[in-house]
Design a protein around this motif. Sequence first.
Motif, PDB file in Angstrom:
ATOM      1  N   ALA A   1      22.562  -3.282  -8.598  1.00 35.60           N
ATOM      2  CA  ALA A   1      22.307  -1.998  -7.930  1.00 35.60           C
ATOM      3  C   ALA A   1      23.617  -1.327  -7.522  1.00 35.60           C
ATOM      4  CB  ALA A   1      21.424  -2.219  -6.703  1.00 35.60           C
ATOM      5  N   ASN A   2      24.546  -2.110  -6.970  1.00 36.53           N
ATOM      6  CA  ASN A   2      25.826  -1.537  -6.553  1.00 36.53           C
ATOM      7  C   ASN A   2      26.674  -1.100  -7.745  1.00 36.53           C
ATOM      8  OD1 ASN A   2      26.433  -1.586  -3.508  1.00 36.53           O
ATOM      9  ND2 ASN A   2      25.437  -3.548  -3.838  1.00 36.53           N
TER      10      ASN A   2
ATOM     11  N   ILE B   1      25.289   2.254  -8.730  1.00 32.36           N
ATOM     12  CA  ILE B   1      25.709   3.261  -7.750  1.00 32.36           C
ATOM     13  C   ILE B   1      27.193   3.583  -7.915  1.00 32.36           C
ATOM     14  CG2 ILE B   1      25.991   3.712  -5.276  1.00 32.36           C
ATOM     15  CD1 ILE B   1      23.484   1.956  -4.830  1.00 32.36           C
TER      16      ILE B   1
ATOM     17  N   SER C   1      30.091   1.126  -2.653  1.00 33.21           N
ATOM     18  CA  SER C   1      29.379   0.334  -3.668  1.00 33.21           C
ATOM     19  C   SER C   1      30.259  -0.783  -4.218  1.00 33.21           C
ATOM     20  CB  SER C   1      28.894   1.232  -4.806  1.00 33.21           C
ATOM     21  OG  SER C   1      29.974   1.913  -5.410  1.00 33.21           O
TER      22      SER C   1
ATOM     23  N   VAL D   1      14.953   9.430   0.980  1.00 31.73           N
ATOM     24  CA  VAL D   1      15.097   8.389  -0.055  1.00 31.73           C
ATOM     25  C   VAL D   1      16.449   7.699   0.072  1.00 31.73           C
ATOM     26  CG1 VAL D   1      15.315   7.999  -2.542  1.00 31.73           C
ATOM     27  CG2 VAL D   1      13.500   9.479  -1.669  1.00 31.73           C
ATOM     28  N   LEU D   2      17.493   8.489   0.338  1.00 34.96           N
ATOM     29  CA  LEU D   2      18.831   7.921   0.503  1.00 34.96           C
ATOM     30  C   LEU D   2      18.892   6.973   1.696  1.00 34.96           C
ATOM     31  CD1 LEU D   2      21.741   7.933  -0.557  1.00 34.96           C
ATOM     32  CD2 LEU D   2      22.200   9.888   0.934  1.00 34.96           C
TER      33      LEU D   2
ATOM     34  N   ILE E   1      17.179   3.711   0.756  1.00 30.60           N
ATOM     35  CA  ILE E   1      18.067   2.894  -0.085  1.00 30.60           C
ATOM     36  C   ILE E   1      19.142   2.225   0.770  1.00 30.60           C
ATOM     37  CG2 ILE E   1      19.811   2.997  -1.912  1.00 30.60           C
ATOM     38  CD1 ILE E   1      18.130   5.251  -3.179  1.00 30.60           C
ATOM     39  N   GLU E   2      19.684   2.966   1.732  1.00 35.65           N
ATOM     40  CA  GLU E   2      20.721   2.401   2.611  1.00 35.65           C
ATOM     41  C   GLU E   2      20.149   1.288   3.488  1.00 35.65           C
ATOM     42  OE1 GLU E   2      23.572   6.361   3.029  1.00 35.65           O
ATOM     43  OE2 GLU E   2      21.984   5.992   4.476  1.00 35.65           O
TER      44      GLU E   2
ATOM     45  N   LEU F   1      17.587  -0.651   2.723  1.00 33.48           N
ATOM     46  CA  LEU F   1      17.385  -1.790   1.830  1.00 33.48           C
ATOM     47  C   LEU F   1      18.713  -2.499   1.549  1.00 33.48           C
ATOM     48  CD1 LEU F   1      14.833  -0.342  -0.765  1.00 33.48           C
ATOM     49  CD2 LEU F   1      14.404  -2.114   0.953  1.00 33.48           C
ATOM     50  N   GLY F   2      19.756  -1.706   1.326  1.00 32.40           N
ATOM     51  CA  GLY F   2      21.074  -2.290   1.098  1.00 32.40           C
ATOM     52  C   GLY F   2      21.549  -3.093   2.289  1.00 32.40           C
TER      53      GLY F   2
END
Length: 226
Positions: free
Chosen positions: A16-17, A20, A67, A198-199, A202-203, A205-206
Amino acid sequence: MAQGCLKCLKYTMCFANLLIFICGVAVLGFGVYMMVNFKLAALTPTLASFNFANMLLVCGIVITCVSFLGFLGALKENRCLLLTFFLLLFILMLVELTVACLLLMYEGEIGRLVKEDLTKGLEKARGSNSTSEWDLVQETLDCCGVENVTDWLPNIPRSCYTSGWGSSKPEYRKQGCLLMLKNLFEENFLTTGISVIVLCIIEVLGMCFAMTLFCHISRSGLGYKL
């Protein structure tokens, strides 16, 4: 079973990173392209440092750096890098939410500042007889001047004409660029809001992935110590 899940988490975070990071490089490259080819400072001289190209450049740098930290921290199982990645994501999320709230709270004041700066940019372009940036905006947004065509009098640029350039009965673009920019913002307001949400997801989850991996490394005694 637990080890298998954690390995899956580790490589998912790496993949994922990496994606990104590639997106961040693309944004950075597009920002450099915009900065080199479009001198938008002529539109908003006071707010020149906040133009679209500069924002893309800053976003690209931030995305690639964060990332890369997440990718390297997960790959090497480095607690220090994972914790730094977690903290940076948390700070970025706070900044995004703060900016979104400020834009909603001070929408009128921001609109006034943009109008004043566009007027200054138009006066500067009219005085220097160099309207290439304004021509690009006026042709793209189908507008003329800040409020209307009278802002350009007596020297009206060709990009303001819809027909009849050089004739006795010319036709001009009716809407001002300020109104068109406002309409463009309002049309994309919902999309922008969804993108921010959404961003943030995602953050979050990260951050969860990074902290889960960090705790596993701490319990198992693996990785570099803080």
